[in-house]
Design a protein around this motif. Structure first.
Motif, PDB file in Angstrom:
ATOM      1  N   LEU A 125       0.824  -1.214   0.000  1.00 42.37           N
ATOM      2  CA  LEU A 125       0.000   0.000   0.000  1.00 42.37           C
ATOM      3  C   LEU A 125       0.860   1.266   0.000  1.00 42.37           C
ATOM      4  O   LEU A 125       0.546   2.241  -0.685  1.00 42.37           O
ATOM      5  N   GLU A 126       1.970   1.233   0.744  1.00 45.12           N
ATOM      6  CA  GLU A 126       2.875   2.391   0.772  1.00 45.12           C
ATOM      7  C   GLU A 126       3.389   2.672  -0.637  1.00 45.12           C
ATOM      8  O   GLU A 126       3.520   3.819  -1.046  1.00 45.12           O
ATOM      9  N   GLY A 127       3.679   1.579  -1.383  1.00 46.27           N
ATOM     10  CA  GLY A 127       4.183   1.738  -2.750  1.00 46.27           C
ATOM     11  C   GLY A 127       3.196   2.446  -3.657  1.00 46.27           C
ATOM     12  O   GLY A 127       3.566   2.985  -4.701  1.00 46.27           O
ATOM     13  N   PHE A 128       1.933   2.455  -3.259  1.00 46.32           N
ATOM     14  CA  PHE A 128       0.895   3.113  -4.048  1.00 46.32           C
ATOM     15  C   PHE A 128       0.537   4.482  -3.518  1.00 46.32           C
ATOM     16  O   PHE A 128      -0.479   5.033  -3.887  1.00 46.32           O
ATOM     17  N   GLY A 129       1.355   5.001  -2.596  1.00 40.92           N
ATOM     18  CA  GLY A 129       1.071   6.347  -2.084  1.00 40.92           C
ATOM     19  C   GLY A 129      -0.054   6.388  -1.075  1.00 40.92           C
ATOM     20  O   GLY A 129      -0.654   7.426  -0.843  1.00 40.92           O
ATOM     21  N   ILE A 130      -0.386   5.214  -0.469  1.00 44.95           N
ATOM     22  CA  ILE A 130      -1.388   5.213   0.599  1.00 44.95           C
ATOM     23  C   ILE A 130      -0.634   5.187   1.924  1.00 44.95           C
ATOM     24  O   ILE A 130       0.160   4.286   2.176  1.00 44.95           O
ATOM     25  N   ARG A 131      -0.853   6.204   2.758  1.00 43.53           N
ATOM     26  CA  ARG A 131      -0.148   6.277   4.042  1.00 43.53           C
ATOM     27  C   ARG A 131      -1.138   5.915   5.150  1.00 43.53           C
ATOM     28  O   ARG A 131      -2.177   6.556   5.295  1.00 43.53           O
ATOM     29  N   LEU A 132      -0.797   4.875   5.905  1.00 47.84           N
ATOM     30  CA  LEU A 132      -1.721   4.341   6.906  1.00 47.84           C
ATOM     31  C   LEU A 132      -1.472   4.960   8.278  1.00 47.84           C
ATOM     32  O   LEU A 132      -0.327   4.997   8.748  1.00 47.84           O
ATOM     33  N   ASN A 133      -2.537   5.426   8.922  1.00 51.96           N
ATOM     34  CA  ASN A 133      -2.464   5.982  10.278  1.00 51.96           C
ATOM     35  C   ASN A 133      -1.387   7.049  10.424  1.00 51.96           C
ATOM     36  O   ASN A 133      -0.659   7.095  11.419  1.00 51.96           O
ATOM     37  N   LYS A 134      -1.238   7.863   9.393  1.00 51.92           N
ATOM     38  CA  LYS A 134      -0.248   8.944   9.449  1.00 51.92           C
ATOM     39  C   LYS A 134      -0.926  10.263   9.131  1.00 51.92           C
ATOM     40  O   LYS A 134      -1.935  10.297   8.425  1.00 51.92           O
ATOM     41  N   GLN A 135      -0.324  11.333   9.613  1.00 53.85           N
ATOM     42  CA  GLN A 135      -0.782  12.679   9.255  1.00 53.85           C
ATOM     43  C   GLN A 135       0.108  13.195   8.130  1.00 53.85           C
ATOM     44  O   GLN A 135       1.280  12.820   8.044  1.00 53.85           O
ATOM     45  N   PRO A 136      -0.401  14.085   7.264  1.00 55.35           N
ATOM     46  CA  PRO A 136       0.468  14.674   6.245  1.00 55.35           C
ATOM     47  C   PRO A 136       1.665  15.367   6.906  1.00 55.35           C
ATOM     48  O   PRO A 136       1.526  15.952   7.976  1.00 55.35           O
ATOM     49  N   PRO A 137       2.863  15.272   6.291  1.00 53.35           N
ATOM     50  CA  PRO A 137       4.060  15.884   6.894  1.00 53.35           C
ATOM     51  C   PRO A 137       3.876  17.393   7.079  1.00 53.35           C
ATOM     52  O   PRO A 137       3.251  18.049   6.243  1.00 53.35           O
ATOM     53  N   ASN A 138       4.436  17.907   8.162  1.00 52.85           N
ATOM     54  CA  ASN A 138       4.302  19.338   8.471  1.00 52.85           C
ATOM     55  C   ASN A 138       5.382  20.122   7.717  1.00 52.85           C
ATOM     56  O   ASN A 138       6.363  20.590   8.308  1.00 52.85           O
ATOM     57  N   ILE A 139       5.199  20.187   6.399  1.00 55.70           N
ATOM     58  CA  ILE A 139       6.185  20.846   5.539  1.00 55.70           C
ATOM     59  C   ILE A 139       5.473  21.880   4.667  1.00 55.70           C
ATOM     60  O   ILE A 139       4.475  21.559   4.010  1.00 55.70           O
ATOM     61  N   GLY A 140       5.971  23.095   4.690  1.00 55.90           N
ATOM     62  CA  GLY A 140       5.449  24.116   3.778  1.00 55.90           C
ATOM     63  C   GLY A 140       6.215  24.050   2.465  1.00 55.90           C
ATOM     64  O   GLY A 140       7.441  24.049   2.459  1.00 55.90           O
ATOM     65  N   PHE A 141       5.500  23.940   1.343  1.00 55.61           N
ATOM     66  CA  PHE A 141       6.162  23.810   0.031  1.00 55.61           C
ATOM     67  C   PHE A 141       5.429  24.678  -0.979  1.00 55.61           C
ATOM     68  O   PHE A 141       4.237  24.513  -1.201  1.00 55.61           O
ATOM     69  N   LYS A 142       6.144  25.618  -1.566  1.00 52.62           N
ATOM     70  CA  LYS A 142       5.511  26.518  -2.524  1.00 52.62           C
ATOM     71  C   LYS A 142       6.466  26.782  -3.673  1.00 52.62           C
ATOM     72  O   LYS A 142       7.573  27.289  -3.471  1.00 52.62           O
ATOM     73  N   LYS A 143       6.043  26.390  -4.885  1.00 49.26           N
ATOM     74  CA  LYS A 143       6.888  26.659  -6.064  1.00 49.26           C
ATOM     75  C   LYS A 143       6.812  28.133  -6.419  1.00 49.26           C
ATOM     76  O   LYS A 143       5.790  28.783  -6.180  1.00 49.26           O
ATOM     77  N   LYS A 144       7.885  28.662  -7.029  1.00 49.99           N
ATOM     78  CA  LYS A 144       7.859  30.054  -7.491  1.00 49.99           C
ATOM     79  C   LYS A 144       8.624  30.156  -8.804  1.00 49.99           C
ATOM     80  O   LYS A 144       9.243  29.179  -9.247  1.00 49.99           O
ATOM     81  N   ASP A 145       8.583  31.323  -9.423  1.00 50.83           N
ATOM     82  CA  ASP A 145       9.196  31.479 -10.755  1.00 50.83           C
ATOM     83  C   ASP A 145      10.693  31.736 -10.695  1.00 50.83           C
ATOM     84  O   ASP A 145      11.428  31.357 -11.592  1.00 50.83           O
ATOM     85  N   LYS A 146      11.146  32.418  -9.660  1.00 52.97           N
ATOM     86  CA  LYS A 146      12.581  32.724  -9.573  1.00 52.97           C
ATOM     87  C   LYS A 146      12.994  32.854  -8.108  1.00 52.97           C
ATOM     88  O   LYS A 146      12.154  32.776  -7.215  1.00 52.97           O
ATOM     89  N   GLY A 147      14.300  33.025  -7.880  1.00 53.38           N
ATOM     90  CA  GLY A 147      14.772  33.239  -6.504  1.00 53.38           C
ATOM     91  C   GLY A 147      15.435  32.029  -5.881  1.00 53.38           C
ATOM     92  O   GLY A 147      15.838  32.067  -4.720  1.00 53.38           O
ATOM     93  N   GLY A 148      15.544  30.913  -6.640  1.00 57.77           N
ATOM     94  CA  GLY A 148      16.222  29.729  -6.109  1.00 57.77           C
ATOM     95  C   GLY A 148      15.441  29.031  -5.009  1.00 57.77           C
ATOM     96  O   GLY A 148      14.261  29.283  -4.803  1.00 57.77           O
ATOM     97  N   ILE A 149      16.135  28.140  -4.299  1.00 57.78           N
ATOM     98  CA  ILE A 149      15.503  27.380  -3.212  1.00 57.78           C
ATOM     99  C   ILE A 149      15.700  28.142  -1.898  1.00 57.78           C
ATOM    100  O   ILE A 149      16.822  28.391  -1.482  1.00 57.78           O
ATOM    101  N   ASN A 150      14.596  28.509  -1.271  1.00 55.69           N
ATOM    102  CA  ASN A 150      14.661  29.201   0.013  1.00 55.69           C
ATOM    103  C   ASN A 150      14.275  28.193   1.099  1.00 55.69           C
ATOM    104  O   ASN A 150      13.118  27.814   1.224  1.00 55.69           O
ATOM    105  N   PHE A 151      15.274  27.748   1.884  1.00 58.49           N
ATOM    106  CA  PHE A 151      15.078  26.632   2.814  1.00 58.49           C
ATOM    107  C   PHE A 151      15.117  27.128   4.255  1.00 58.49           C
ATOM    108  O   PHE A 151      16.094  27.727   4.685  1.00 58.49           O
ATOM    109  N   THR A 152      14.024  26.919   5.017  1.00 62.35           N
ATOM    110  CA  THR A 152      14.018  27.325   6.422  1.00 62.35           C
ATOM    111  C   THR A 152      13.499  26.183   7.300  1.00 62.35           C
ATOM    112  O   THR A 152      12.703  25.357   6.849  1.00 62.35           O
ATOM    113  N   THR A 153      13.980  26.124   8.547  1.00 63.18           N
ATOM    114  CA  THR A 153      13.497  25.107   9.487  1.00 63.18           C
ATOM    115  C   THR A 153      13.092  25.808  10.784  1.00 63.18           C
ATOM    116  O   THR A 153      13.669  26.828  11.152  1.00 63.18           O
ATOM    117  N   THR A 154      12.084  25.246  11.453  1.00 68.06           N
ATOM    118  CA  THR A 154      11.650  25.841  12.723  1.00 68.06           C
ATOM    119  C   THR A 154      12.075  24.975  13.909  1.00 68.06           C
ATOM    120  O   THR A 154      11.755  25.284  15.039  1.00 68.06           O
TER     121      THR A 154
END
Length: 366
Positions: free
Chosen positions: A164-193
């Motif tokens: 099931l994991e191989g098919f992208g089904i995640r069991l008894n898990k919450q979506p990862p707490n990651i903010g991800f936003k594509k943009k047109d320019k400016g490179g990769i802006n990486f921050t951690t809290t």
């Protein structure tokens, strides 16, 4: 080289690679490549997939859908027929399909659709046979029951989870707490809290480069893994609660049963003898998180026999109106609500008011 051969090659390389700080970067890249290949398997390019599969489009009915997954001869069919036989008002086989066996039960006023999913195991992850169609149905379930033989559960449990994991089904898990936003320019802006044990800016950049993403904002709000980041970038993962149903407990001792009861997300039953069905249904109800709302016509007592059932997180007055009829919200002036969600009974509320389980509502039209 076929996709399956490429997948096998990457999996072998990952198995050979030692896990440490120095190899984290390389392993992250391999995991990203693997995720991309798996996605190609499930959704092949050029639309020439396995077709829709005759007789496989199971119409979604009721308030929730529960899928039974497991190897052959673990008792899925017995469980389905006994559950549907005991708890359904009618023999509710509302549609006939060649491969998925459906049933409908009523529990606590909610109508729950049960699906016995076949063949999810035998090479389904590699796109064999009807694997894709079966998984397409599994991904639409609100809850998955993994039915295991109590005499050999752990090996099978891991195999099915892997499938099931191989098919992208995640069991008894919450979506990862990651903010991800594509943009047109400016490179990769990486921050951690918070401190990270696995991901650093280089690993993140290389995983994103594998997806040809060179401009994006990434915020890690928890200690995340490469797999978490890949899940967010892929964006097609589904997070489904799961209960492990250990069948055939009539063949084990009381001491063994006590041990099984301590396993998380697990319910021991005997489908053949109909043992412990109440416990299973209660756990299903908890995991589905359904909310029942009773209606009250003006000047009459509330109707407690047939509640309107809403999924958790979508229980506003507006959601209630839309479930009944999409035009109802346009005619709504306000609603009167009795129950746990209001300070005094009844309380006059608007369309954004969020209701709780077993509230009573009366709609007042314009």
């Amino acid at each position: 080289m076929s996709i399956l051969a490429k997948i096998a090659e990457i999996e072998n390389e990952m198995a050979r690679t030692q896990k440490n700080k120095a190899t984290a970067h390389h392993l992250g890249l391999l995991k990203a490549r693997l995720a991309k290949l798996r996605r190609e398997l499930i959704t092949p390019k050029g639309g020439s997939g396995g077709g829709t599969g005759e007789g496989f489009d199971v119409a979604k009915t009721g308030d929730a859908r529960v899928g039974f997954v497991g190897f052959p001869s673990v008792g899925k069919s017995t469980l389905l027929s006994n559950l549907a036989g005991v708890y359904s008002e009618v023999a509710a086989y509302e549609f006939t399909t060649l491969t998925t066996v459906p049933g409908v039960i009523r529990y606590k006023g909610a109508k729950i659709q049960l699906l016995d999913l076949p063949g999810i195991i035998e090479g389904a992850k590699d796109g064999k046979g009807r694997g894709r169609q079966v998984i397409a149905v599994a991904r639409t379930c609100n809850l998955i029951l993994i039915v295991l033989d109590v005499l050999k559960p752990l090996v099978h449990k891991k195999l099915i989870e892997h499938e099931l994991e191989g098919f992208g089904i995640r069991l008894n898990k919450q979506p990862p707490n990651i903010g991800f936003k594509k943009k047109d320019k400016g490179g990769i802006n990486f921050t951690t809290t918070c401190p990270q044990t696995e991901l650093d800016s280089e690993t993140v950049k290389s995983i994103l480069a594998e997806y040809k993403i060179h401009n994006a904002d990434i915020t890690l709000r928890a200690d995340c893994t490469a797999d978490d980041l890949i899940d967010v970038v892929e964006g097609n993962r589904v997070y489904i609660p799961c209960i492990y149903v250990l069948n055939k407990i009539d063949q084990i001792s009381i001491e063994e049963l006590d041990v099984i009861y301590k396993v998380p997300h697990c319910v021991p039953i005997s489908a053949h003898h109909r043992w412990n069905f109440d416990d299973l249904l209660e756990k299903m109800w908890d995991y589905l998180k359904l909310v029942r709302i009773y209606t009250k016509p003006k000047g009459q007592l509330p109707d407690y026999t047939s509640p309107v059932v809403l999924p958790d997180g979508r229980t506003s007055v507006e959601d209630f109106c839309l479930k009944i009829h999409k035009n109802l919200i346009k005619e709504l002036k306000y609603a009167l609500v009795w129950g746990a969600s209001v300070k005094h009974n009844p309380q006059k509320v608007g369309k954004d008011h969020v209701m709780e389980d077993e509230d009573v509502i009366q709609l007042v039209k314009k």
